[in-house]
Design a protein around this motif. Sequence first.
Motif, PDB file in Angstrom:
ATOM      1  N   ASN A 172       0.557  -1.229  -0.327  1.00 49.90           N
ATOM      2  CA  ASN A 172       0.165  -0.031  -0.203  1.00 49.90           C
ATOM      3  C   ASN A 172       0.745   0.915  -0.105  1.00 49.90           C
ATOM      4  OD1 ASN A 172      -2.671  -1.647   0.078  1.00 49.90           O
ATOM      5  ND2 ASN A 172      -1.812  -2.160   2.203  1.00 49.90           N
ATOM      6  N   GLY A 173       2.283   1.247  -0.042  1.00 47.98           N
ATOM      7  CA  GLY A 173       2.885   1.965  -0.567  1.00 47.98           C
ATOM      8  C   GLY A 173       4.143   2.198   0.673  1.00 47.98           C
ATOM      9  N   VAL A 174       4.589   3.108   0.436  1.00 45.57           N
ATOM     10  CA  VAL A 174       5.348   3.309   2.213  1.00 45.57           C
ATOM     11  C   VAL A 174       5.504   3.571   3.463  1.00 45.57           C
ATOM     12  CG1 VAL A 174       8.510   4.333   2.888  1.00 45.57           C
ATOM     13  CG2 VAL A 174       7.812   3.992   0.544  1.00 45.57           C
ATOM     14  N   GLU A 175       5.683   2.930   4.447  1.00 47.97           N
ATOM     15  CA  GLU A 175       6.017   3.581   6.013  1.00 47.97           C
ATOM     16  C   GLU A 175       6.904   3.702   6.238  1.00 47.97           C
ATOM     17  OE1 GLU A 175       4.074   0.060   8.177  1.00 47.97           O
ATOM     18  OE2 GLU A 175       2.410   0.263   7.042  1.00 47.97           O
ATOM     19  N   TRP A 176       7.104   4.259   7.204  1.00 50.16           N
ATOM     20  CA  TRP A 176       8.382   4.898   8.096  1.00 50.16           C
ATOM     21  C   TRP A 176       7.973   5.705   9.259  1.00 50.16           C
ATOM     22  CZ3 TRP A 176       8.177   9.851  10.168  1.00 50.16           C
ATOM     23  CH2 TRP A 176       7.262  11.056   9.875  1.00 50.16           C
ATOM     24  N   ARG A 177       8.907   5.075  10.686  1.00 45.71           N
ATOM     25  CA  ARG A 177       9.160   6.080  11.803  1.00 45.71           C
ATOM     26  C   ARG A 177      10.354   6.448  12.194  1.00 45.71           C
ATOM     27  NH1 ARG A 177      10.812   1.973  14.658  1.00 45.71           N
ATOM     28  NH2 ARG A 177      10.526  -0.494  14.148  1.00 45.71           N
ATOM     29  N   LEU A 178      10.643   7.403  13.156  1.00 46.11           N
ATOM     30  CA  LEU A 178      11.876   7.337  13.420  1.00 46.11           C
ATOM     31  C   LEU A 178      11.763   6.720  14.659  1.00 46.11           C
ATOM     32  CD1 LEU A 178      14.254   9.213  13.623  1.00 46.11           C
ATOM     33  CD2 LEU A 178      12.785  10.598  14.792  1.00 46.11           C
ATOM     34  N   GLY A 179      13.222   6.118  14.594  1.00 45.95           N
ATOM     35  CA  GLY A 179      13.834   4.802  16.195  1.00 45.95           C
ATOM     36  C   GLY A 179      13.806   3.339  15.516  1.00 45.95           C
TER      37      GLY A 179
END
Length: 488
Positions: free
Chosen positions: A481-488
């Motif tokens: 469904n696309g790109v997931e991102w998070r910090l850490g």
Amino acid sequence: MLSLYNSLSRFKQPFKPIHEGHVGMYVCGPTVYGDAHLGHARPAITFDVLFRYLRHLGYKVRYVRNITDVGHLEHDADSGEDKIAKKARLEQLEPMEVVQFYLNRYHHDMEALNVLPPSIEPHASGHIIEQIEYIKKILDAGYAYESCGSVYFDVEKYNRDHKYGKLSGRNIEDMLSTTRALDGQDEKRNPLDFALWKKASPEHIMHWPSPWSEGFPGWHLECSTMGQKYLGEKFDIHGGGLDLLFPHHECEIAQSVAAQGHETVNYWVHNNMITIEGTKMGKSYNNFITLEQFFDGSHPLLEKAYSPMVIRFFILQAHYRSTVDFSNAALQAAEKALQKITDSYRRLQNLQPAGKSNIEVPDFLTACQEAMDDDLNTPQVIAQLFEASKIINSATDGSAKLSKEDIDRLKEVFDMFLIDILGMKIADDSENAEAVKAYEGAVDLLMEIRGNAKAQKDWTTSDLIRNKLTELGFNIKDTKNGVEWRLG
């Protein structure tokens, strides 16, 4: 039905409160002469979870957690300088200044760990009159004696009429054969006798008048006295660290039987220790790391800072009766595990329901309830939340569909067990909404540029953006469904 491992009977027992619908719980709190460390966090978190779960079950709970403050002896002997008074003398402060300073810091650390405040938090120094009256009862019953202005509990006489050592499983004859006489203890009839009241030496800062001398109470007395005052002559649960089982809690049992003619506590519950390389963590071992040092990463044994919720999760990953050995690797594993559950919780809030689920969703609610009923099995609760997370992640990437009913049930499981009972806080960025929006917008823009680069097969630009963001601490995941991102 909730079962608890009762240290007195040494097996799990169904929990039956003395008064229907009401629970009295007493937990030994800290001695406030220094900053709280990880060893202080474990009993606080363990009994916070028990407090939360009992309330979840519908009980009205009176939770008493005492503060050992000024005027008392060292914990391992009937002689020695009061630790708080010693610190006050060295730093040229009033003893109560030391108490208040470190108590404020303790409360701050407990709040950071999301430990709920107790119903009552009595101070030992505020109950001197009650402790004196308690000693009088023991003297009247014939289980104590006065010697040189001090009062001692007669362990041998008590053992003849009752049984000293029943909580720890110790035998008085074995204890006598391995106990050496200490200097300055010739006031005692027996080396096992412990102080109920000590005559103050001239250098002792905190002392009070009594029928026997100007002095101060022994350490074991405060819990017996305050437990009875606030919870009655019989109450349900007494908790604390395993290191308190003997002699502290053993002496409490003897004192209550001597003063009242019967035991006070129905369930003795003890959490196990936190160790560093197999050695107990504590001030007396000079190997402790304060909670503030964990939070800011300032201790040389720490590779990085760890948030309060990582510390809480790290402790709850083990059963409260199991030893937990500290290492950076273990804390970092706990941090990653908590992040996975937190990510799943956030994804759950944004899931769009399908008309019908195409996978079977287990009854996580019952499974978590059964785990908590089984002697507060928090590791099993966490395992169930991980299983639920797999389903949420499958629904997020489109490989599974969930109905509104199943999504609502999953939300109930996470809200009830992760948030309310395990006490984990999920960071809320609403207070910094504008900054967060700008921050997310900037990263989303980079993701859009990277996506366009991939579409044009410009792998150099695509990889550059991904690698640079990864170096900065971002975790980037390409999904259907696309790109997931998070910090850490």
